[in-house]
Each structure stands twice: as C-alpha cells, then as structure tokens.
Design a protein around this motif. Structure first.
Motif, PDB file in Angstrom:
ATOM      1  N   LYS A 167       0.893  -1.078   0.125  1.00 35.15           N
ATOM      2  CA  LYS A 167       0.362  -0.418  -0.050  1.00 35.15           C
ATOM      3  C   LYS A 167       0.996   1.190   0.311  1.00 35.15           C
ATOM      4  O   LYS A 167       1.889   1.296   0.950  1.00 35.15           O
ATOM      5  CB  LYS A 167      -0.902  -0.108   1.024  1.00 35.15           C
ATOM      6  CG  LYS A 167      -1.968   1.237   0.763  1.00 35.15           C
ATOM      7  CD  LYS A 167      -2.671   0.598   2.438  1.00 35.15           C
ATOM      8  CE  LYS A 167      -4.384   1.707   1.951  1.00 35.15           C
ATOM      9  NZ  LYS A 167      -5.045   1.823   3.252  1.00 35.15           N
ATOM     10  N   GLY A 168       0.562   1.907  -1.281  1.00 30.44           N
ATOM     11  CA  GLY A 168       1.193   3.002  -0.968  1.00 30.44           C
ATOM     12  C   GLY A 168       2.303   3.291  -1.910  1.00 30.44           C
ATOM     13  O   GLY A 168       2.743   4.784  -2.818  1.00 30.44           O
ATOM     14  N   THR A 169       3.205   2.837  -2.530  1.00 27.57           N
ATOM     15  CA  THR A 169       4.130   2.371  -3.504  1.00 27.57           C
ATOM     16  C   THR A 169       3.723   1.652  -4.357  1.00 27.57           C
ATOM     17  O   THR A 169       3.623   0.198  -4.121  1.00 27.57           O
ATOM     18  CB  THR A 169       5.628   2.094  -2.615  1.00 27.57           C
ATOM     19  OG1 THR A 169       5.842   2.792  -1.712  1.00 27.57           O
ATOM     20  CG2 THR A 169       5.950   2.480  -3.470  1.00 27.57           C
ATOM     21  N   GLN A 170       4.309   1.825  -5.341  1.00 28.82           N
ATOM     22  CA  GLN A 170       3.487   0.772  -6.903  1.00 28.82           C
ATOM     23  C   GLN A 170       5.042   1.197  -7.809  1.00 28.82           C
ATOM     24  O   GLN A 170       5.643   1.930  -7.403  1.00 28.82           O
ATOM     25  CB  GLN A 170       2.254   1.868  -7.747  1.00 28.82           C
ATOM     26  CG  GLN A 170       0.963   1.573  -7.236  1.00 28.82           C
ATOM     27  CD  GLN A 170       0.792   2.588  -7.995  1.00 28.82           C
ATOM     28  OE1 GLN A 170       0.533   3.147  -9.362  1.00 28.82           O
ATOM     29  NE2 GLN A 170      -0.903   2.877  -7.511  1.00 28.82           N
ATOM     30  N   ASP A 201       1.003   9.947  -3.413  1.00 30.74           N
ATOM     31  CA  ASP A 201       0.155  10.780  -4.322  1.00 30.74           C
ATOM     32  C   ASP A 201       0.309  10.815  -6.169  1.00 30.74           C
ATOM     33  O   ASP A 201       0.249  11.980  -6.467  1.00 30.74           O
ATOM     34  CB  ASP A 201       1.179  12.136  -3.707  1.00 30.74           C
ATOM     35  CG  ASP A 201       3.073  12.114  -4.159  1.00 30.74           C
ATOM     36  OD1 ASP A 201       3.353  11.449  -4.871  1.00 30.74           O
ATOM     37  OD2 ASP A 201       3.330  13.320  -4.201  1.00 30.74           O
ATOM     38  N   GLY A 202       1.204   9.932  -6.399  1.00 28.51           N
ATOM     39  CA  GLY A 202       1.457   9.875  -8.232  1.00 28.51           C
ATOM     40  C   GLY A 202       2.389   9.806  -8.525  1.00 28.51           C
ATOM     41  O   GLY A 202       2.380   9.944 -10.205  1.00 28.51           O
ATOM     42  N   PHE A 203       3.259  10.838  -7.590  1.00 23.21           N
ATOM     43  CA  PHE A 203       4.523  11.475  -8.610  1.00 23.21           C
ATOM     44  C   PHE A 203       5.878  10.448  -8.039  1.00 23.21           C
ATOM     45  O   PHE A 203       5.836   9.690  -7.657  1.00 23.21           O
ATOM     46  CB  PHE A 203       5.210  12.107  -8.250  1.00 23.21           C
ATOM     47  CG  PHE A 203       4.104  13.566  -8.047  1.00 23.21           C
ATOM     48  CD1 PHE A 203       3.969  14.154 -10.024  1.00 23.21           C
ATOM     49  CD2 PHE A 203       3.066  14.086  -7.500  1.00 23.21           C
ATOM     50  CE1 PHE A 203       2.957  14.793  -9.704  1.00 23.21           C
ATOM     51  CE2 PHE A 203       2.336  15.474  -7.461  1.00 23.21           C
ATOM     52  CZ  PHE A 203       1.834  15.790  -9.265  1.00 23.21           C
ATOM     53  N   THR A 204       6.371  10.209  -9.400  1.00 26.77           N
ATOM     54  CA  THR A 204       8.130   9.051  -9.360  1.00 26.77           C
ATOM     55  C   THR A 204       8.847  10.710  -7.793  1.00 26.77           C
ATOM     56  O   THR A 204       8.479  12.021  -8.638  1.00 26.77           O
ATOM     57  CB  THR A 204       8.286   8.852 -10.878  1.00 26.77           C
ATOM     58  OG1 THR A 204       8.834   9.770 -11.792  1.00 26.77           O
ATOM     59  CG2 THR A 204       7.289   8.295 -11.164  1.00 26.77           C
ATOM     60  N   ASP A 205      10.038  10.266  -7.809  1.00 29.77           N
ATOM     61  CA  ASP A 205      10.510  10.397  -7.182  1.00 29.77           C
ATOM     62  C   ASP A 205      11.251  11.640  -8.172  1.00 29.77           C
ATOM     63  O   ASP A 205      12.081  12.374  -7.774  1.00 29.77           O
ATOM     64  CB  ASP A 205      12.340   9.409  -6.155  1.00 29.77           C
ATOM     65  CG  ASP A 205      11.812   8.930  -5.682  1.00 29.77           C
ATOM     66  OD1 ASP A 205      10.532   9.180  -4.780  1.00 29.77           O
ATOM     67  OD2 ASP A 205      12.685   7.090  -5.230  1.00 29.77           O
ATOM     68  N   GLU A 206      11.484  11.658  -9.603  1.00 30.77           N
ATOM     69  CA  GLU A 206      12.305  12.262 -10.251  1.00 30.77           C
ATOM     70  C   GLU A 206      11.611  13.198 -10.515  1.00 30.77           C
ATOM     71  O   GLU A 206      11.499  14.412 -10.646  1.00 30.77           O
ATOM     72  CB  GLU A 206      12.627  11.928 -11.624  1.00 30.77           C
ATOM     73  CG  GLU A 206      13.671  10.464 -11.560  1.00 30.77           C
ATOM     74  CD  GLU A 206      13.744   9.103 -10.936  1.00 30.77           C
ATOM     75  OE1 GLU A 206      12.192   8.597 -10.959  1.00 30.77           O
ATOM     76  OE2 GLU A 206      14.369   8.551 -10.573  1.00 30.77           O
ATOM     77  N   GLU A 207       9.544  13.127 -10.944  1.00 30.27           N
ATOM     78  CA  GLU A 207       9.235  14.183 -10.453  1.00 30.27           C
ATOM     79  C   GLU A 207       8.703  15.177 -10.142  1.00 30.27           C
ATOM     80  O   GLU A 207       8.831  16.325  -9.682  1.00 30.27           O
ATOM     81  CB  GLU A 207       7.471  13.801 -11.396  1.00 30.27           C
ATOM     82  CG  GLU A 207       7.529  13.025 -12.631  1.00 30.27           C
ATOM     83  CD  GLU A 207       6.450  11.904 -12.371  1.00 30.27           C
ATOM     84  OE1 GLU A 207       5.954  11.438 -13.966  1.00 30.27           O
ATOM     85  OE2 GLU A 207       5.887  11.338 -11.890  1.00 30.27           O
ATOM     86  N   ARG A 208       9.252  14.724  -8.690  1.00 30.19           N
ATOM     87  CA  ARG A 208       9.178  15.138  -7.256  1.00 30.19           C
ATOM     88  C   ARG A 208       9.698  15.585  -7.046  1.00 30.19           C
ATOM     89  O   ARG A 208      10.370  17.189  -6.634  1.00 30.19           O
ATOM     90  CB  ARG A 208       8.768  14.188  -5.650  1.00 30.19           C
ATOM     91  CG  ARG A 208       8.736  15.369  -4.688  1.00 30.19           C
ATOM     92  CD  ARG A 208       8.872  13.811  -3.514  1.00 30.19           C
ATOM     93  NE  ARG A 208       7.306  13.490  -3.746  1.00 30.19           N
ATOM     94  CZ  ARG A 208       6.918  11.971  -4.275  1.00 30.19           C
ATOM     95  NH1 ARG A 208       7.798  11.298  -4.615  1.00 30.19           N
ATOM     96  NH2 ARG A 208       6.168  11.480  -4.574  1.00 30.19           N
TER      97      ARG A 208
END
Length: 158
Positions: free
Chosen positions: A2-5, A19-26
């Motif tokens: 749960k929480g991470t895909q 939240d739907g953002f990858t680390d790179e997007e964040r």
C-alpha cells in the motif's frame, strides 16, 4: 504493498509514490519551487544572476550524451531566435518569450528515459491543422536535424 507502486518499463523499475509522482518528478517540482522562490527574493536592488549563466551551468552538470545535445541545442536556439530568453524551468534549460516558456530540453538522465526530449509549450506557434507534435525525442543531432530544429524554433518564436 500500500502507498507505493512499482512499474517496470524499458528503463527499469520506477518507484511511484502514493501521491502519483515518481521521485524524479518530485525532484523537478522541488527545483521549480526553488526557482520561483529565488525569483521572488530578487528585489530591485539585489544582484540578479544571469539566466544564461544558470542555464549553461545546468547543462554543464549533465552526463556526457545529454550535455552534448543540450549545449548544441542551446547554440541552435540562441542563433535561430536571439530574442528568446534562456531560463531554468523545472530544473531544465528552457527558452521564453515575454516570460512564457516556448521550448525546453529534458535530459534523458533527469527522468531515466531512453532519450532526451526537445519540447514545446502552448505559446509556441507550431499549430498545423488539427494535430501537431509538441515534443521530439533526441538521441543525437545530424545537420538535417539541426536545420529542422532551427526552423521549428523560428516558427515557435514568430
């Protein structure tokens, strides 16, 4: 879990947060927030950093293949449309007209992609019929590619 895909593509595993953002997007969002804060702190008396120097410094930080593409694109864009202002946008080299970003370079490294991208934003005058490309994948630049890019930049800035 749960929480991470986790999704797997050609470039390997990419962690997507709840939240739907990858680390790179964040990271890109954080860079944009930092850019906006820095612009807000610059008073009329404060010494403003040269945006072109900031863009060139960002290009210099890139890995070899991206750095070569970004430096060549920078030269092409500056020659084709000298009125465009270089700036950082989400931590990427971008070029603006009247404060609005027309085009930008997204390195392959930034989002762990297979290729770098030359992208165009809504204000770019590239409309052609009911459908037209807004980004181009880049792996290297040939003389024909450079000519096409210069023509696109001139049209976008027109």
């Amino acid at each position: 879990m749960k929480g991470t895909q986790t999704s797997t593509g050609n470039t390997g595993a990419v962690e997507e947060q709840a939240d739907g953002f990858t680390d790179e997007e964040r990271d890109a969002i954080k860079e944009r927030a930092k850019e906006l804060r820095a612009a807000g702190r610059r008073g009329s008396r404060a010494a403003k950093p040269d945006p072109e120097t900031e863009v060139l410094a960002k290009i210099a930080e890139m890995e070899d293949a991206d750095r070569v593409l970004a430096a060549r694109l920078h030269a092409i864009i500056r020659a084709a449309a000298p009125d465009l202002s270089p700036k950082l946008w989400y931590g990427m080299p971008a070029y603006a007209k009247a404060g609005k970003v027309l085009c930008f370079f997204q390195s392959a490294q930034k989002f762990k992609s297979r290729y770098a991208t030359l992208g165009f934003s809504d204000p770019a005058n590239l409309d052609e019929g009911t459908m037209w490309p807004t980004s181009y994948a880049l792996t290297k630049l040939t003389p024909a590619d450079e000519t096409l890019i210069a023509a696109l930049i001139e049209r976008a800035a027109g």
